[in-house]
Scaffold this active site. Structure first.
Site, PDB file in Angstrom:
ATOM      1  N   LYS A 212       0.843  -1.183   0.000  1.00  0.00           N
ATOM      2  CA  LYS A 212       0.000   0.000   0.000  1.00  0.00           C
ATOM      3  C   LYS A 212       0.888   1.247   0.000  1.00  0.00           C
ATOM      4  CE  LYS A 212      -1.668   2.765   2.825  1.00  0.00           C
ATOM      5  NZ  LYS A 212      -1.660   3.995   1.950  1.00  0.00           N
ATOM      6  N   GLY A 265       7.342   5.340   7.673  1.00  0.00           N
ATOM      7  CA  GLY A 265       6.324   6.362   7.872  1.00  0.00           C
ATOM      8  C   GLY A 265       6.441   6.948   9.266  1.00  0.00           C
ATOM      9  N   SER A 266       5.322   7.412   9.785  1.00  0.00           N
ATOM     10  CA  SER A 266       5.345   8.109  11.068  1.00  0.00           C
ATOM     11  C   SER A 266       5.493   7.133  12.230  1.00  0.00           C
ATOM     12  CB  SER A 266       4.064   8.928  11.248  1.00  0.00           C
ATOM     13  OG  SER A 266       2.966   8.079  11.529  1.00  0.00           O
ATOM     14  N   THR A 269       2.012   5.887  13.428  1.00  0.00           N
ATOM     15  CA  THR A 269       1.408   4.826  12.617  1.00  0.00           C
ATOM     16  C   THR A 269       2.073   3.484  12.887  1.00  0.00           C
ATOM     17  OG1 THR A 269       0.806   6.403  10.885  1.00  0.00           O
ATOM     18  CG2 THR A 269       0.895   4.087  10.262  1.00  0.00           C
ATOM     19  N   GLU A 293      10.955   1.900   9.803  1.00  0.00           N
ATOM     20  CA  GLU A 293      11.786   3.095   9.899  1.00  0.00           C
ATOM     21  C   GLU A 293      10.834   4.265  10.003  1.00  0.00           C
ATOM     22  OE1 GLU A 293      13.279   6.522   9.044  1.00  0.00           O
ATOM     23  OE2 GLU A 293      13.305   5.693   7.021  1.00  0.00           O
ATOM     24  N   CYS A 327      13.080  12.025   6.735  1.00  0.00           N
ATOM     25  CA  CYS A 327      13.179  11.617   8.130  1.00  0.00           C
ATOM     26  C   CYS A 327      14.565  11.912   8.690  1.00  0.00           C
ATOM     27  CB  CYS A 327      12.831  10.142   8.287  1.00  0.00           C
ATOM     28  SG  CYS A 327      13.736   9.070   7.163  1.00  0.00           S
ATOM     29  N   GLU A 426       9.101  16.665  15.807  1.00  0.00           N
ATOM     30  CA  GLU A 426       9.343  16.520  14.370  1.00  0.00           C
ATOM     31  C   GLU A 426       8.300  17.319  13.589  1.00  0.00           C
ATOM     32  OE1 GLU A 426      10.306  12.932  11.245  1.00  0.00           O
ATOM     33  OE2 GLU A 426       8.557  12.696  12.530  1.00  0.00           O
TER      34      GLU A 426
END
Length: 542
Positions: A212, A265-266, A269, A293, A327, A426
């Protein structure tokens, strides 16, 4: 074929320059016009078929010109994700029965296709859909992804060659099996190379995948899927479902055959994914492998011996390339007053001079727009909060304009309070916090910076004093998974700096290395005894 083969590997992909009038620039400019003039139907790919899916339709737009629609996609429904899982399960036996060389050949071919005829397609779709400058697109969507595909094959071959010792009369072997079930892959908007690597690394090792992508990266993801098909990827090995991910959470996360999650991603999440797996742990066929990561609040610490020109360049490139949407971006800096005062004015003038605009119409532009209205809104709110705190000062930038594109000026903030949120939170945008300290406070400042943020992804030390470099590397040992000396904290190169961080930054499984590939195999030990014993008695039994 019975053979122990050598993997073709000629080093990292050379970066093209795209100078005005160069052949690669002319080709790319034309491809940008071609893709911008289309309205792509951004389908799912399930069992090798392009399908629309059954959910709501929404637009994919240019971040720097959000009135321009590049294509449309649909949210995957529960039925779509179920169909993708069934397609993966059907493809699994044939895929894992192929030899490693046969699987590897597909990704080596994909790398060569990307290096050649597909380069302008993937770069152009990244520039249009993700608002990357031509240089940022080239080092990401072309060079890094080519490197991922080639080096993964190289590291996979090394992993297969790792074999145990054998005692006299026996032969011990390790077989590297794929995981049982499917690997769920969720990829971010900011790196096309990550979107290409995360599903293909497990696939190389014999796994089947449900992928996805981020909706805001869907244009380049769509063409990556077509590229993999052109390279010979069999139907059902990688199944791409589109949209916001609700159906993925409903179906794939709770499915008994979930074998692993490969995520970038975050932090929030990833913690949700981990929590959901924990809540369903008793229902899985095997313990899912979780590889993630996530976020970062990456630092640059300058020693009083730092070269101001080195520091200035590291901050400008590290903080503001790709609008700070990495990131690994430099988002907090600690600078001694003796270094700051001589460089301050020139540094701020250079930041203010950075060009920002439509990266697809002017390839000389340094910065584009942030990715979407949600990101834009978060940055507007963060800058608004900063204006309300008396300890924070705006040195340059701070303006935003969302009328045509999601533009946020490169911004430098300073604060006398090293615990302020500009050093801990962040923002994922072009915002750099600077803490200026007295030279004599260097040790205390470095110790505080080491642990003030929850992340541990990347960081830099800028110094000419070798003893100071060695000391900083020790003090900051657990504060960054990728540590840089006299360089910006971004730009890890596959095969040179394996990338990943710990703490709230992820599981540190180092994408593009042998360490990542280990997570996608389930080893079986085979012991064969050539002349088995026929008497149960041992010598001590007399």
């Amino acid at each position: 074929m019975d053979a122990v083969t050598n993997v073709p590997l000629q080093g990292n992909e050379p970066i093209k320059g795209y100078a005005p009038g160069s052949p690669e620039r002319v080709t790319l400019e034309q491809k940008i016009k071609d893709l911008a003039g289309e309205r792509a139907e951004l389908t799912m790919t399930i069992g090798g078929r392009q399908v629309l899916g059954g959910g709501d339709t929404f637009d994919v737009v240019e971040p720097h010109n959000h009135r321009h629609v590049l294509g449309q996609l649909r949210n995957a429904t529960d039925a779509d994700v179920t169909a993708a899982i069934e397609a993966a399960r059907a493809a699994a036996p044939g895929w894992r029965e192929l030899s490693f060389d046969d699987r590897a050949a597909i990704f080596l071919k994909a790398a060569d296709l990307l290096a050649g005829p597909w380069r302008s397609v993937i770069n152009a779709s990244t520039i249009l859909g993700q608002s990357k400058s031509v240089f940022q697109a080239e080092i990401d969507a072309a060079c890094e992804l080519i490197d991922f595909w080639k080096y993964n094959v190289h590291f996979g071959r090394r992993l297969l060659a790792e074999q145990p010792a054998s005692a006299p009369g026996t032969w011990n072997r390790l077989e590297y099996r794929p995981l049982e079930g499917f690997v769920l892959v969720i990829t971010p908007f900011n790196f096309t190379s990550i979107a290409g690597n995360l599903p293909t690394a497990p696939a190389l090792m014999g796994n089947v995948v449900i992928w996805k992508p981020s909706p805001t990266q869907q244009l380049s993801a769509h063409y990556l899927m077509r590229l993999l098909e052109a390279a010979g990827l069999p139907p059902g090995v990688i199944n791409m479902v589109t949209g916001d991910g609700t159906a993925v959470s409903n179906v794939a996360l709770r499915h008994p055959d979930l074998a692993g999650i490969h995520f970038t991603g975050s932090t929030g999440t990833f913690q949700h994914l981990w929590r959901t797996v924990g809540e369903n742990i008793a229902s899985y066929r095997a313990y899912p492998r979780l590889v993630g990561e996530t976020g970062g609040k990456d630092f640059v610490i300058a020693h009083p011996s730092a070269d101001p020109a080195v520091l200035s360049t590291a901050l400008i490139r590290g903080a503001f390339e790709y609008q700070g949407q990495k990131c690994s971006a430099a988002s907090r800096a600690y600078v001694p007053r003796s270094v700051w005062e001589p460089m301050r004015d020139d540094f701020l003038a250079t930041v203010a001079s950075l060009t920002m605009g439509d990266v697809s119409s002017d390839l000389s532009t340094f910065m584009g727009a942030v990715i979407d209205d949600r990101s834009f809104g978060r940055l507007v709110d963060a800058l608004g909060r900063a204006r309300e705190r008396s300890a924070v000062s705006f040195l340059t930038g701070g303006n935003t304009d969302g009328a045509e594109g999601y533009f946020v000026q490169p911004t430098v903030l300073t604060s006398s309070d090293p615990t302020d949120e500009i050093f801990t939170k962040e923002y994922f945008g072009p915002v750099l916090g600077v803490h200026v300290f007295e030279d004599g406070d260097y040790e205390a400042v470095m110790a505080q910076a080491a642990d003030i943020a929850p992340y541990a992804l990347t960081g830099s030390i800028i110094a000419q004093d070798r003893a100071a470099i060695a000391h900083a590397a020790e003090v900051l040992r657990f504060s960054a998974g990728n540590f840089y000396v006299n360089d910006k904290p971004t730009g890890a190169v596959v095969g040179q700096q394996p990338f990943g961080g710990a703490r709230a930054s992820g599981t540190n499984d180092k994408a593009g290395s042998i360490f990542n590939l280990i997570r996608w195999v389930n080893a079986r030990t085979i012991k064969e005894t050539f002349v088995p014993p026929v008497d149960h008695r041992y010598p001590h039994m007399g």
